[in-house]
Scaffold this active site. Structure first.
Site, PDB file in Angstrom:
ATOM      1  N   LYS A  15       0.800  -1.231   0.000  1.00  0.00           N
ATOM      2  CA  LYS A  15       0.000   0.000   0.000  1.00  0.00           C
ATOM      3  C   LYS A  15       0.834   1.283   0.000  1.00  0.00           C
ATOM      4  O   LYS A  15       0.373   2.325  -0.473  1.00  0.00           O
ATOM      5  CB  LYS A  15      -0.948  -0.004   1.199  1.00  0.00           C
ATOM      6  N   SER A  71       0.438  -9.964  -0.909  1.00  0.00           N
ATOM      7  CA  SER A  71       0.206  -8.520  -0.842  1.00  0.00           C
ATOM      8  C   SER A  71       0.493  -7.894   0.515  1.00  0.00           C
ATOM      9  O   SER A  71       0.739  -6.686   0.589  1.00  0.00           O
ATOM     10  CB  SER A  71      -1.234  -8.204  -1.257  1.00  0.00           C
TER      11      SER A  71
END
Length: 412
Positions: free
Chosen positions: A60, A310
Site C-alpha cells: 500500500k 500482498s
C-alpha cells in the site's frame, strides 16, 4: 478488438514508470522466492512476490506515497484523510510522515490492534467508525468535504493504481519467464496496476485476480458491466473486504484481466498455514488468497506462475485462530465422540488405545448424563491432533477395530 480494448484507460505503462521513479528512494524492492511445495503441486515453477516484506508491511505504501507526493503545497498543508482496514492506513500514515503532511485515517471498529498501533505510531490521527471499509470511506469523504483535507482513496485513483503497478515492473525484471500472475483483489487497485504493466509489456502473460468467495464484488460487477455493491460480506481476509470495485480500477480490470476467481475461507486458511510451515513466511489472510487459488486443483494455471503476497500485517490473536482453523481444514485435527461403558478404567483404556495410533489428545470431555446417552454408558468427546486426513481415517478405523463405536467424527 472489442470496444473495451479500444477505450483509453485511465492509467498507462508510462504512468507506472513515472511512479517507479518517484518511489525509488522510498520503497523496498521486495524479493521473489520460489515455493517448492507449490511448484511440486503445480508441476512447474511457482514464485512468490513478497510484498509482505515491504515497508509498513504491505504494497500500500506504493500507491499512497505516489498519490500524496504529487499534491500541491497548498493541498499538503490542508492535510489528507483516508479510510482503511489497516494496510492502506499504515501506507498513508508512513507516506504522510515522510512528506510532512497531517493525516487522519478512519478505520473500522474491529480493526486489528497491531494495525491501529502501527498507524498511530507513524503519526496519523486514527478515528474508529463503522464495521466495514465502505462505512469508513463514507466518513472519510464527509470529513474531506467539510475540512478541505485531500482524500487518499485506497484504490480508486489513477496515481494510486500507478503506484501499485510498480510491483509488476519489478517482477518482470526478477522473473521474466513468468507466464501466469495471480493477484489478491479487493477494490482492484493492485490488480489494475499490475495488469496495466503486464499487458503493455508482455500481453502473453495470463493475469488472474483472486477474491475471497464471501467478499467477491468483481464477478457480479463484471457480469453487469459496471461496479456493483455487495449486500453483505464476511471474510477473515479483512484487507480485501471491499463491497464495491473502484471505478478507475474496474475499467482497467474489465479491459485487461484474463480471469477472476474466488477462494473459500478454508482454502485461505490452508494457504496461510502452507506459507508458515513450508515457506517460513508470515502473511495475512488477504495476502494468502493468491496462494489459495494455486491450491484449487480445478483451476488451470500455466507455469512458471507467480503469486503476489500482498501483505503481512496480521493480528497475533487472529493468527492463533487462523492457524487452528487452517489445521482443521487440512485434516490435522480430529474431533471424536465415543461411548464407553460407565465403569472405572474405561476412559483410561480408550486413551491408551489412542496412544497406539500416535494421535495427540488435546482436549477430553467426559459426559455421564444426556438425553441420548444410555444409563450404563458414558459419552467421551475428544479433540485430537493428527498428521492429516489419512491419519484421521486410520484413527477411526483402529478404534472401530478395537470395539469402540464412534458416535460421530469430524475433521473440521
Amino acid at each position: 478488438m472489442s470496444v473495451a480494448d479500444r477505450r483509453v484507460l485511465p492509467v498507462s505503462d508510462a504512468d507506472v514508470v513515472a511512479a517507479a521513479e518517484l518511489l525509488e528512494p522510498v520503497i523496498r524492492r521486495t524479493p521473489v522466492v520460489r515455493s517448492r511445495a507449490l511448484s511440486d503441486l503445480r508441476g512447474g515453477q511457482v514464485w512468490l512476490k513478497c510484498e509482505n516484506q515491504q515497508r509498513a508491511g504491505s504494497f500500500k505504501i506504493r500507491g499512497a506515497y505516489t498519490r500524496m507526493a504529487r499534491l500541491s503545497d497548498e493541498e499538503k498543508a490542508r492535510g489528507v484523510v483516508a479510510a482503511s482496514a489497516g494496510n492502506h492506513a499504515q501506507g498513508v500514515a508512513l507516506a504522510a510522515r515522510l512528506l510532512g503532511v497531517p493525516a487522519r485515517v478512519y478505520m473500522p471498529v474491529g480493526a486489528p490492534l497491531p494495525k491501529l498501533d502501527a498507524t498511530r505510531g507513524y503519526g496519523a490521527e486514527v478515528v474508529l467508525t463503522g464495521n466495514t471499509v465502505d462505512e469508513c470511506l463514507a466518513s472519510a469523504l464527509e470529513h474531506a468535504a467539510t475540512s478541505g483535507a485531500v482524500m487518499i482513496h485506497p484504490f480508486d485513483h489513477p496515481d494510486v493504481v500507478a503506484g501499485q503497478g510498480t510491483i509488476a515492473l519489478e517482477l518482470l525484471e526478477q522473473r521474466p519467464e513468468v507466464k501466469t500472475v495471480l493477484v489478491s483483489t479487493g477494490g482492484g487497485g493492485l490488480l489494475a496496476g499490475v495488469a496495466t504493466v503486464l499487458k503493455a509489456r508482455r500481453p502473453d502473460i495470463r493475469v488472474i485476480g483472486v477474491q475471497a468467495e464471501s467478499a467477491a464484488a468483481y464477478p457480479p460487477s463484471l457480469a453487469a458491466g459496471r461496479p456493483e455493491s455487495l449486500p453483505s460480506m464476511s471474510t477473515m481476509a479483512d484487507g480485501i473486504a471491499v463491497g464495491r470495485p473502484g471505478d478507475v480500477p474496474f475499467t482497467i480490470v474489465e479491459s485487461l484481466v484474463d480471469e477472476m476467481v474466488t477462494v473459500d475461507e478454508e482454502t485461505i486458511s490452508r494457504a496461510l498455514i502452507l506459507m508458515l510451515e513450508r515457506q517460513k513466511l508470515l502473511i495475512e489472510p488477504a495476502g494468502a488468497v493468491a496462494v489459495a487459488a494455486l491450491l484449487k486443483p480445478e483451476l488451470e494455471i500455466e507455469t512458471p506462475a507467480l503469486a503476489v503476497l500482498s501483505g503481512g500485517n496480521v493480528d497475533p490473536l487472529l493468527l492463533m485462530r487462523l492457524i487452528r482453523h487452517g489445521l482443521a481444514s487440512a485434516g490435522r485435527y480430529l474431533r471424536l465422540q465415543v461411548r464407553v461403558p460407565d465403569r472405572p478404567g474405561s476412559l483410561a483404556g480408550l486413551l491408551m488405545r489412542l496412544a497406539t495410533t500416535d494421535a495427540n489428545v488435546m482436549e477430553v470431555e467426559h459426559v455421564r448424563t444426556g438425553p441420548h446417552t444410555p444409563v450404563n454408558e458414558v459419552e467421551v468427546a475428544l479433540w485430537l491432533e493428527t498428521r492429516g486426513a489419512e491419519h484421521c481415517r486410520q484413527v477411526v478405523a483402529d478404534l472401530t477395530e478395537a470395539g469402540y463405536q464412534p458416535v460421530s467424527s469430524e475433521t473440521d
